[in-house]
Design an enzyme around this catalytic site. Structure first.
Site, PDB file in Angstrom:
ATOM      1  N   ASP A  35       4.673 -47.267  -2.836  1.00  0.00           N
ATOM      2  CA  ASP A  35       4.966 -48.049  -1.640  1.00  0.00           C
ATOM      3  C   ASP A  35       6.470 -48.161  -1.507  1.00  0.00           C
ATOM      4  OD1 ASP A  35       2.932 -49.974   0.108  1.00  0.00           O
ATOM      5  OD2 ASP A  35       5.021 -50.616   0.218  1.00  0.00           O
ATOM      6  N   ASP A  61       9.648 -43.788  -0.159  1.00  0.00           N
ATOM      7  CA  ASP A  61       9.758 -43.811   1.295  1.00  0.00           C
ATOM      8  C   ASP A  61       9.151 -42.505   1.789  1.00  0.00           C
ATOM      9  OD1 ASP A  61      10.456 -43.649   3.956  1.00  0.00           O
ATOM     10  OD2 ASP A  61      12.605 -43.940   3.646  1.00  0.00           O
ATOM     11  N   ASN A  88      -1.958 -42.456   2.630  1.00  0.00           N
ATOM     12  CA  ASN A  88      -2.490 -43.665   3.253  1.00  0.00           C
ATOM     13  C   ASN A  88      -1.451 -44.463   4.034  1.00  0.00           C
ATOM     14  OD1 ASN A  88      -4.511 -46.038   3.385  1.00  0.00           O
ATOM     15  ND2 ASN A  88      -2.734 -46.946   2.350  1.00  0.00           N
ATOM     16  N   TYR A 153       0.413 -43.940  17.361  1.00  0.00           N
ATOM     17  CA  TYR A 153      -0.666 -43.858  16.366  1.00  0.00           C
ATOM     18  C   TYR A 153      -1.608 -42.706  16.692  1.00  0.00           C
ATOM     19  CZ  TYR A 153      -3.764 -45.933  12.836  1.00  0.00           C
ATOM     20  OH  TYR A 153      -4.517 -46.176  11.705  1.00  0.00           O
TER      21      TYR A 153
END
Length: 258
Positions: A35, A61, A88, A153
């Site tokens: 993360d 990143d 993800n 998105y």
């Protein structure tokens, strides 16, 4: 080199990524949670290590190729193998196209399409050398249908399905499968955080978004639980699913039936 399978999950400090990682830990796998949020990542790793699981963390990143490569190099240095990649990491922004900031659009493409490309590019030689690999791209039903207000998105997730198909073809004879999981609306912070914007673009009160905006689209009239998605990911990386590759697998409570 460890004898256990090793999984690397991006965007894994919360929500769906964390739950998938937890499920894989319970199956006896080593999980590297990745993360950009160092503090949240440290808390997740500490939590699972305290419960006896083999978890570790790698700050990353996903929009930066050097950062991604360094994270995966760390995995290989620690364990000597990488069996499972789960792309993800994601973000949402809801606005009509004329109000959608171009820099936000580019960032979403970088995070949710270019990032998975970079990760796949990095792990593909590793997995081909191992003669085994599982790549799961977390897409969305908005990879197969449009939704007004989600230009960034929708564009990223549609592209991710295309990347999935190409990667599956290029690795099909190497013991590798590549699939995209396309969930409907899942009960995660990613959904909760967009309720206000959904209300604004649809002209309803925020408290009425589920009843007025989402339930008319979802025959089951419920949000998916993160465990449902994690369980299906576990199936896809198992030997039971070794013939499944290049697929955009929909889990949506009936959203796309109509």
């Amino acid at each position: 080199m460890t004898s256990k399978q090793v999984a690397f999950i991006t965007g894994a400090a919360s929500g769906l990524g964390k739950k998938i990682g937890e499920s894989l830990l319970k199956e006896g796998k080593i999980v590297v949670f990745s993360d950009i949020n160092q503090a949240a990542l440290d808390e997740v790793v500490k939590e699972y290590q305290a419960n006896g699981f083999h978890a570790s963390g790698a700050i990353c990143d996903v929009t930066n190729e050097e950062s991604m490569n360094e994270a995966i190099d760390t995995v290989m240095a620690l364990y000597g193998r990488l069996d499972i990649l789960i792309n993800n990491a994601g973000i949402q922004h809801v606005a009509m196209i004329e109000d959608f900031p171009t820099d936000r659009y580019r960032f979403m493409i970088d995070m949710m399409l270019v990032g998975p490309f970079i990760a796949t590019k990095k792990v593909m030689p590793i997995m081909k050398n191992q003669k085994f690999g599982r790549i799961i791209n977390m897409a969305s039903i908005q990879a197969v249908v449009g939704f007004a207000g989600k230009a960034g998105y929708n564009s990223a997730k549609h592209g991710l399905v295309g990347l999935t198909k190409v990667a599956a073809l290029e690795s099909a004879d190497s013991g590798i499968t590549v699939n995209a999981v396309c969930p409907g609306y899942v009960d995660t912070p990613l959904l909760t955080n967009q309720m206000q914007d959904l209300a604004k673009t649809r002209g309803v009160d925020e408290a009425d978004v589920l009843e007025e905006v989402l339930w008319p689209l979802i025959p089951q009239k419920r949000l998916l639980d993160v465990q449902e998605i994690a369980d299906y990911v576990s199936f896809l990386i198992s030997d039971k699913a070794k013939a499944i590759t290049g697929q955009a697998i929909i889990m949506d409570g009936g959203y796309t039936i109509q």
